[in-house]
Design a protein around this motif. Structure first.
Motif, PDB file in Angstrom:
ATOM      1  N   PRO A  78       0.947  -1.231   0.086  1.00 30.85           N
ATOM      2  CA  PRO A  78      -0.022   0.081  -0.164  1.00 30.85           C
ATOM      3  C   PRO A  78       0.830   1.106   0.114  1.00 30.85           C
ATOM      4  O   PRO A  78       1.927   1.057   0.550  1.00 30.85           O
ATOM      5  CB  PRO A  78      -0.791   0.018   1.244  1.00 30.85           C
ATOM      6  CG  PRO A  78      -0.661  -1.591   1.672  1.00 30.85           C
ATOM      7  CD  PRO A  78       0.499  -2.185   1.162  1.00 30.85           C
ATOM      8  N   ARG A  79       0.393   2.414  -0.448  1.00 29.94           N
ATOM      9  CA  ARG A  79       1.101   3.697  -0.745  1.00 29.94           C
ATOM     10  C   ARG A  79       1.572   4.027   0.720  1.00 29.94           C
ATOM     11  O   ARG A  79       2.614   4.734   0.709  1.00 29.94           O
ATOM     12  CB  ARG A  79       0.230   4.590  -1.429  1.00 29.94           C
ATOM     13  CG  ARG A  79       0.880   5.950  -1.661  1.00 29.94           C
ATOM     14  CD  ARG A  79      -0.094   6.948  -2.225  1.00 29.94           C
ATOM     15  NE  ARG A  79       0.379   8.200  -2.504  1.00 29.94           N
ATOM     16  CZ  ARG A  79      -0.108   9.382  -2.889  1.00 29.94           C
ATOM     17  NH1 ARG A  79      -1.201   9.134  -3.541  1.00 29.94           N
ATOM     18  NH2 ARG A  79       0.449  10.549  -3.113  1.00 29.94           N
ATOM     19  N   HIS A  80       0.818   4.147   1.685  1.00 26.39           N
ATOM     20  CA  HIS A  80       1.031   4.748   2.912  1.00 26.39           C
ATOM     21  C   HIS A  80       1.442   3.473   4.034  1.00 26.39           C
ATOM     22  O   HIS A  80       1.467   3.780   5.198  1.00 26.39           O
ATOM     23  CB  HIS A  80      -0.233   5.316   3.453  1.00 26.39           C
ATOM     24  CG  HIS A  80      -0.702   6.432   2.681  1.00 26.39           C
ATOM     25  ND1 HIS A  80      -0.011   7.609   2.618  1.00 26.39           N
ATOM     26  CD2 HIS A  80      -1.831   6.631   1.947  1.00 26.39           C
ATOM     27  CE1 HIS A  80      -0.689   8.348   1.795  1.00 26.39           C
ATOM     28  NE2 HIS A  80      -1.693   7.879   1.312  1.00 26.39           N
ATOM     29  N   GLU A  81       1.763   2.233   3.418  1.00 23.28           N
ATOM     30  CA  GLU A  81       2.349   1.307   4.502  1.00 23.28           C
ATOM     31  C   GLU A  81       3.655   1.615   5.131  1.00 23.28           C
ATOM     32  O   GLU A  81       4.614   1.853   4.170  1.00 23.28           O
ATOM     33  CB  GLU A  81       2.403   0.076   3.530  1.00 23.28           C
ATOM     34  CG  GLU A  81       2.917  -1.119   4.489  1.00 23.28           C
ATOM     35  CD  GLU A  81       2.922  -2.445   3.716  1.00 23.28           C
ATOM     36  OE1 GLU A  81       3.150  -3.397   4.517  1.00 23.28           O
ATOM     37  OE2 GLU A  81       2.719  -2.469   2.385  1.00 23.28           O
ATOM     38  N   PRO A  82       3.747   1.525   6.504  1.00 21.98           N
ATOM     39  CA  PRO A  82       5.228   2.126   6.982  1.00 21.98           C
ATOM     40  C   PRO A  82       6.106   1.157   6.572  1.00 21.98           C
ATOM     41  O   PRO A  82       5.910  -0.170   6.692  1.00 21.98           O
ATOM     42  CB  PRO A  82       4.631   2.075   8.363  1.00 21.98           C
ATOM     43  CG  PRO A  82       3.285   1.124   8.574  1.00 21.98           C
ATOM     44  CD  PRO A  82       2.910   1.254   7.378  1.00 21.98           C
ATOM     45  N   GLY A  83       7.326   1.332   6.249  1.00 19.07           N
ATOM     46  CA  GLY A  83       8.023   0.079   5.990  1.00 19.07           C
ATOM     47  C   GLY A  83       9.696   0.823   6.506  1.00 19.07           C
ATOM     48  O   GLY A  83       9.742   1.890   6.971  1.00 19.07           O
ATOM     49  N   LYS A  84      10.504  -0.205   6.680  1.00 22.31           N
ATOM     50  CA  LYS A  84      11.855   0.214   7.328  1.00 22.31           C
ATOM     51  C   LYS A  84      12.640   1.183   6.496  1.00 22.31           C
ATOM     52  O   LYS A  84      13.325   2.076   6.843  1.00 22.31           O
ATOM     53  CB  LYS A  84      12.513  -1.035   7.353  1.00 22.31           C
ATOM     54  CG  LYS A  84      11.929  -2.014   8.503  1.00 22.31           C
ATOM     55  CD  LYS A  84      12.813  -3.305   8.761  1.00 22.31           C
ATOM     56  CE  LYS A  84      12.245  -4.249   9.856  1.00 22.31           C
ATOM     57  NZ  LYS A  84      12.980  -5.370   9.665  1.00 22.31           N
ATOM     58  N   ASN A  86      11.256   3.531   4.303  1.00 19.97           N
ATOM     59  CA  ASN A  86      10.923   4.791   4.463  1.00 19.97           C
ATOM     60  C   ASN A  86      11.458   5.536   5.824  1.00 19.97           C
ATOM     61  O   ASN A  86      11.860   6.598   5.614  1.00 19.97           O
ATOM     62  CB  ASN A  86       9.464   4.685   4.518  1.00 19.97           C
ATOM     63  CG  ASN A  86       8.655   4.316   3.271  1.00 19.97           C
ATOM     64  OD1 ASN A  86       9.503   4.321   2.094  1.00 19.97           O
ATOM     65  ND2 ASN A  86       7.764   3.724   3.139  1.00 19.97           N
ATOM     66  N   LEU A  87      11.543   4.646   6.906  1.00 18.16           N
ATOM     67  CA  LEU A  87      11.803   5.169   8.259  1.00 18.16           C
ATOM     68  C   LEU A  87      13.345   5.688   8.141  1.00 18.16           C
ATOM     69  O   LEU A  87      13.639   6.598   8.738  1.00 18.16           O
ATOM     70  CB  LEU A  87      11.237   4.322   9.154  1.00 18.16           C
ATOM     71  CG  LEU A  87       9.968   4.324   9.432  1.00 18.16           C
ATOM     72  CD1 LEU A  87       9.587   2.980  10.412  1.00 18.16           C
ATOM     73  CD2 LEU A  87       9.177   5.563  10.118  1.00 18.16           C
ATOM     74  N   VAL A  88      14.330   4.658   7.739  1.00 17.26           N
ATOM     75  CA  VAL A  88      15.517   4.956   7.696  1.00 17.26           C
ATOM     76  C   VAL A  88      16.014   6.342   6.733  1.00 17.26           C
ATOM     77  O   VAL A  88      16.653   6.965   7.282  1.00 17.26           O
ATOM     78  CB  VAL A  88      16.369   3.705   6.976  1.00 17.26           C
ATOM     79  CG1 VAL A  88      17.714   4.141   6.738  1.00 17.26           C
ATOM     80  CG2 VAL A  88      16.019   2.449   7.865  1.00 17.26           C
ATOM     81  N   ASP A 153      11.239  -0.423  16.365  1.00 18.47           N
ATOM     82  CA  ASP A 153      10.022   0.142  17.256  1.00 18.47           C
ATOM     83  C   ASP A 153       9.260   1.037  16.208  1.00 18.47           C
ATOM     84  O   ASP A 153       7.862   1.227  16.545  1.00 18.47           O
ATOM     85  CB  ASP A 153      10.827   0.678  18.226  1.00 18.47           C
ATOM     86  CG  ASP A 153      11.246  -0.222  19.248  1.00 18.47           C
ATOM     87  OD1 ASP A 153      10.730  -1.501  19.162  1.00 18.47           O
ATOM     88  OD2 ASP A 153      11.998  -0.029  20.255  1.00 18.47           O
ATOM     89  N   GLU A 154       9.901   1.877  15.437  1.00 19.95           N
ATOM     90  CA  GLU A 154       9.187   3.097  14.707  1.00 19.95           C
ATOM     91  C   GLU A 154       8.266   2.163  13.720  1.00 19.95           C
ATOM     92  O   GLU A 154       7.305   2.829  13.499  1.00 19.95           O
ATOM     93  CB  GLU A 154      10.371   3.804  13.791  1.00 19.95           C
ATOM     94  CG  GLU A 154      11.336   4.606  14.786  1.00 19.95           C
ATOM     95  CD  GLU A 154      10.731   5.990  14.983  1.00 19.95           C
ATOM     96  OE1 GLU A 154      10.160   6.594  13.843  1.00 19.95           O
ATOM     97  OE2 GLU A 154      10.691   6.358  16.270  1.00 19.95           O
ATOM     98  N   VAL A 155       8.650   1.257  13.187  1.00 17.93           N
ATOM     99  CA  VAL A 155       7.727   0.443  12.413  1.00 17.93           C
ATOM    100  C   VAL A 155       6.397  -0.106  12.954  1.00 17.93           C
ATOM    101  O   VAL A 155       5.277   0.295  12.346  1.00 17.93           O
ATOM    102  CB  VAL A 155       8.455  -0.619  11.475  1.00 17.93           C
ATOM    103  CG1 VAL A 155       7.463  -1.697  10.604  1.00 17.93           C
ATOM    104  CG2 VAL A 155       9.424  -0.330  10.686  1.00 17.93           C
ATOM    105  N   CYS A 156       6.589  -0.542  14.239  1.00 20.13           N
ATOM    106  CA  CYS A 156       5.386  -0.921  14.764  1.00 20.13           C
ATOM    107  C   CYS A 156       4.364   0.224  15.250  1.00 20.13           C
ATOM    108  O   CYS A 156       3.339   0.129  15.121  1.00 20.13           O
ATOM    109  CB  CYS A 156       5.904  -1.607  16.225  1.00 20.13           C
ATOM    110  SG  CYS A 156       6.859  -3.371  15.894  1.00 20.13           S
ATOM    111  N   ASP A 157       5.329   1.305  15.746  1.00 19.89           N
ATOM    112  CA  ASP A 157       4.548   2.393  16.095  1.00 19.89           C
ATOM    113  C   ASP A 157       3.629   3.004  14.899  1.00 19.89           C
ATOM    114  O   ASP A 157       2.503   3.620  15.074  1.00 19.89           O
ATOM    115  CB  ASP A 157       5.337   3.651  16.757  1.00 19.89           C
ATOM    116  CG  ASP A 157       5.753   3.077  17.949  1.00 19.89           C
ATOM    117  OD1 ASP A 157       5.579   2.088  18.792  1.00 19.89           O
ATOM    118  OD2 ASP A 157       7.000   3.473  18.698  1.00 19.89           O
ATOM    119  N   ALA A 158       4.349   3.079  13.703  1.00 24.65           N
ATOM    120  CA  ALA A 158       3.776   3.631  12.563  1.00 24.65           C
ATOM    121  C   ALA A 158       2.620   2.616  12.126  1.00 24.65           C
ATOM    122  O   ALA A 158       1.387   3.355  11.938  1.00 24.65           O
ATOM    123  CB  ALA A 158       4.834   3.680  11.660  1.00 24.65           C
ATOM    124  N   ALA A 159       2.879   1.316  12.420  1.00 27.94           N
ATOM    125  CA  ALA A 159       1.595   0.449  11.850  1.00 27.94           C
ATOM    126  C   ALA A 159       0.222   0.608  12.721  1.00 27.94           C
ATOM    127  O   ALA A 159      -0.621   0.488  12.492  1.00 27.94           O
ATOM    128  CB  ALA A 159       2.267  -1.016  11.699  1.00 27.94           C
TER     129      ALA A 159
END
Length: 205
Positions: A78-84, A86-88, A153-159
């Motif tokens: 998905p377009r807005h799916e949080p991913g590692k 993106n966060l890095v 942790d960032e991925v989990c929080d974003a999801a």
């Protein structure tokens, strides 16, 4: 050692290809009067230079494709799916990481070892270690494990935040339908969600 061997093999192939082209051209396209030493030498040098440029361009083109971490340029889902990735990349801008350091950080977060990263990027192990040291210094993290844990942790929080937002939107849509004069007619306009069955039951009453 591996880089030197690759360079020697590449130069050998270039010279061999240039020799083959010179032989073909001189055999099929040159008159016997023109098959002199200077002409053949000029042809050989010309083909060597042209072949060298072609091989150099192809090497860098495919080398860049191979060195790019998967997911940096082509992402699925998905377009807005949080991913590692993106966060890095987001934190890399805040930390002031270079492009190479960002790509190394992504590969670390993906679980690759230093040796694997060096092989994938076509660099030596010492370069990867130096880049990692710079990453840890700029980010304030101490080692690869803290980097992996931080991004995870960032991925989990974003999801979790995205899931809560979707649930909130769906709940508001349900409330609007149930409050409308004809809930049965408007129920079909609500996107499928965890409370779809509840909506059907309430709308049918």
């Amino acid at each position: 050692m591996g880089t030197t061997r690759t360079a020697i093999i590449g130069i050998g192939l270039i010279l061999l290809i240039a020799f083959g082209k010179t032989a073909l051209v001189s055999s099929f396209f040159l008159d016997e009067l023109l098959r002199t030493g200077p002409v053949l030498l000029l042809l050989y040098l010309t083909f060597t230079i042209l072949t060298g440029f072609a091989v150099f361009a192809l090497y860098h083109f495919f080398g860049n494709l191979a060195s790019q971490p998967q997911g940096v340029n082509a992402r699925s889902g998905p377009r807005h799916e949080p991913g590692k990735e993106n966060l890095v990349e987001m934190h890399a801008r805040n930390w002031g990481l270079s492009k190479a350091e960002t790509e190394v950080a992504i590969l670390v977060v993906k679980g690759f070892s230093n040796a694997e990263i060096a092989k994938m990027r076509g660099s030596v192990l010492s370069t990867v270690k130096t880049q990692l040291g710079s990453i840890y210094q700029k980010s304030g993290l101490e080692n690869r494990y803290q980097l992996i844990a931080f991004i995870t942790d960032e991925v989990c929080d974003a999801a979790k935040a995205e899931r809560n937002e979707l649930q909130s939107k769906h709940r508001n849509a349900l409330l609007r339908v149930l409050a409308s004069p004809n809930p049965e007619e408007n129920a079909a306009n609500v996107p499928a969600g965890p409370n779809a069955a509840t909506l059907s039951l309430k709308a049918g009453r």
